[in-house]
Structures are given as C-alpha cells and as structure tokens.
Design an enzyme around this catalytic site. Sequence first.
Site, short mmCIF file in Angstrom:
data_model
loop_
_atom_site.label_atom_id
_atom_site.label_comp_id
_atom_site.label_asym_id
_atom_site.label_seq_id
_atom_site.Cartn_x
_atom_site.Cartn_y
_atom_site.Cartn_z
N GLY A 106 0.83 -1.22 0.00
CA GLY A 106 0.00 0.00 0.00
C GLY A 106 0.85 1.25 0.00
N ALA A 107 1.85 1.29 -0.91
CA ALA A 107 2.86 2.35 -0.82
C ALA A 107 2.69 3.46 -1.86
CB ALA A 107 4.25 1.73 -0.92
N VAL A 124 -3.32 -7.38 -1.72
CA VAL A 124 -2.67 -8.26 -0.73
C VAL A 124 -3.66 -9.21 -0.04
CG1 VAL A 124 -0.69 -6.74 -0.29
CG2 VAL A 124 -2.76 -6.53 1.13
N ASN A 127 1.80 -2.43 5.51
CA ASN A 127 1.15 -1.12 5.72
C ASN A 127 -0.27 -1.07 5.16
OD1 ASN A 127 1.11 2.02 5.85
ND2 ASN A 127 0.76 1.53 3.70
N TYR A 139 -12.13 -2.75 12.32
CA TYR A 139 -10.77 -2.21 12.20
C TYR A 139 -9.96 -2.49 13.48
CZ TYR A 139 -7.20 1.42 11.25
OH TYR A 139 -6.04 2.12 11.03
N ALA A 140 -10.59 -2.26 14.64
CA ALA A 140 -9.88 -2.45 15.92
C ALA A 140 -9.45 -3.90 16.09
CB ALA A 140 -10.77 -2.02 17.08
N LYS A 190 -6.34 -4.45 14.04
CA LYS A 190 -5.13 -3.79 14.53
C LYS A 190 -4.66 -4.42 15.84
CE LYS A 190 -4.68 -1.08 11.02
NZ LYS A 190 -3.59 -1.34 10.04
N ILE A 227 -3.16 10.48 11.89
CA ILE A 227 -2.16 10.98 10.96
C ILE A 227 -2.89 11.60 9.76
CG2 ILE A 227 -0.12 10.32 9.58
CD1 ILE A 227 0.14 9.73 12.67
#
Length: 248
Positions: free
Chosen positions: A13-14, A65, A91, A156-157, A160, A189
């Site tokens: 994911g870059a 991915v 990522n 999502y949590a 992660k 971010i």
Amino acid sequence: MKPLQGKIALVTGASRGIGRACALALAEAGADVAVNCRSNLAAAQEVCLLISKMGQRAQAYQADVSREEEAHNMVEAIRQDLGPVSILVNNAGITRDKTFIKMTKSMWDEVLGVNLNGPFNVTHELVGQMIEVGWGRIVNITSIVGQTGNFGQANYAVTKGGLIAFTMTLAREVARKGITVNAVAPGFIETDMTKDVPPATLEQVKAMTPIGRLGKAEEVAAAVAFLASPQASYITGQVLPVNGGMYM
Ligand code: NAD
C-alpha cells in the site's frame, strides 16, 4: 555507507500516505524498494521515480494483498526483479466504519481480508526468504485503535489488535533466525484515511492529543525506518506508538 545499503524492502500500500512515506524513508536509508499498490499504478510509479532519483532501485507491483495468489505472484516477481526481500512493511489497510449493530458481515470480512489476511499472505511468502538470508525486519503498521478500541470501528480495531498479537507471536518464532518483528501504532495521521473525518471530530482529537496536532506520514515513516535499521537489532515484539502522546 547508508545503513540499509544492499537491502531490499517491500512496502504494501505504498502509492500514498504512510506507505509512500515509508518507501521513501527506507530508500533514503539506502534500501532498494518494491512499491506495492492495489490500483493506482501511476502513483506507485511516481514513488519509484523519486526513489531512483535517490540512487536506489525501485519497482512498482500492483497486487491486492488480501488475495493469496496475487500476494504470491508479487513476491515471486520481486525476487526475480530485485532479489530476496529482507525488509517488509505491512502497511496496506482499510476502514469500513459503522457501529457494531449496523455493521454488515461484508464490512467485517472486507476489513479482516485486507488488514489481517493481507499481512498473513505477504509475510507467509516472505519469511522463508528472510530465514534463507539470515536477516530480516518485519514492521507491521497497527494503530492506536488496536490498543484502545474506537467507536464505530469494531472491525478495524480487531484487525489492529490482532496485528499486535501477530507481531509478538511471530517475533518469538523467528527471533533466533536473525529476524525482528515489530509494530508501529500511529495515532491520528494526516492522510487520505483521515481526510473525511468531520472538522469537529478532528478538533476533539487535537484536544485529546498532548502534542496538540495530527501527525504526519513522515513521522510514522521515521519510526519504521528506525525499526528496520541495524541499530534496532535488539528490539523485537514491540509496539512503538507514534501518537503525539494520545495514548500512554
Ligand atoms: P491510505 O488510505 O492513504 O493508505 C492505505 C494504502 O493501502 C492505500 O495506498 C491503499 O491503496 C492500500 N491498500 C488498501 N487495500 C489494499 C489491498 N487490498 N492491497 C494492497 N494495497 C491496499 O491510509 P494511511 O493513513 O496511509 O494508512 C496506512 C496504514 O496506516 C493503514 O494500515 C492504516 O490502518 C494505518 N493507520 C493510519 C492512521 C491514520 O490516522 N492515517 C492511523 C493509524 C494507523
């Protein structure tokens, strides 16, 4: 000589955001970089151009991915084009937010597919190459949400938090093979992922962050580049928060 000279890195994911910043930071430290993207090949190629201007090799690889076969084919292509990967940054990640009651099974599956199965697919392919080389660095991009939970982000949590458990487990399994496995846990971010957060919520976030602002992708990338460096050789199984002090 730069600290990562001669190393080959893959960042998933870059093509933008934190992944892009990681690819550039690793190249700055001397690594050649495989730049993975899911769909925006042109953006990934732009990242490669910037890297080649730094004097490092770089190539873009389009692969989802979450799909095992695509991850496999990408890793094979990188090995042939650039050589064995010894630095992996997991990522790539997505959000599909809704309160748990309203969350559909497909929103749950989609997020687990990218954020957890993605790291499985890519890491599983690469860890053997790292063992062969006898040196490796795996850095998983988790989140503050994996440490605290977050309203509307059960899917999502889970991914992660799961990535933190994966980091600690794999770290134990490969520690004696010269491979370290760590995680970086960003707070909020400034990237495309957070661009649609309502202004009022962003103000709340800033108020809850001791440093008083959102973070920058480059600030996350600096932590990743450190964990990937030879200087971080005695650090494994750790979660490095980059969150402005929001969670401590
Ligand atoms: P972003 O949406 O800008 O970047 C995510 C990247 O992952 C994109 O390039 C996207 O195309 C790629 N991607 C998504 N699905 C993919 C797939 N199936 N295969 C390959 N690539 C795929 O967001 P970002 O903020 O740069 O996020 C990067 C990572 O940082 C994510 O794992 C995210 O969860 C994590 N993170 C972000 C924040 C934040 O505040 N932005 C906070 C904590 C953690």
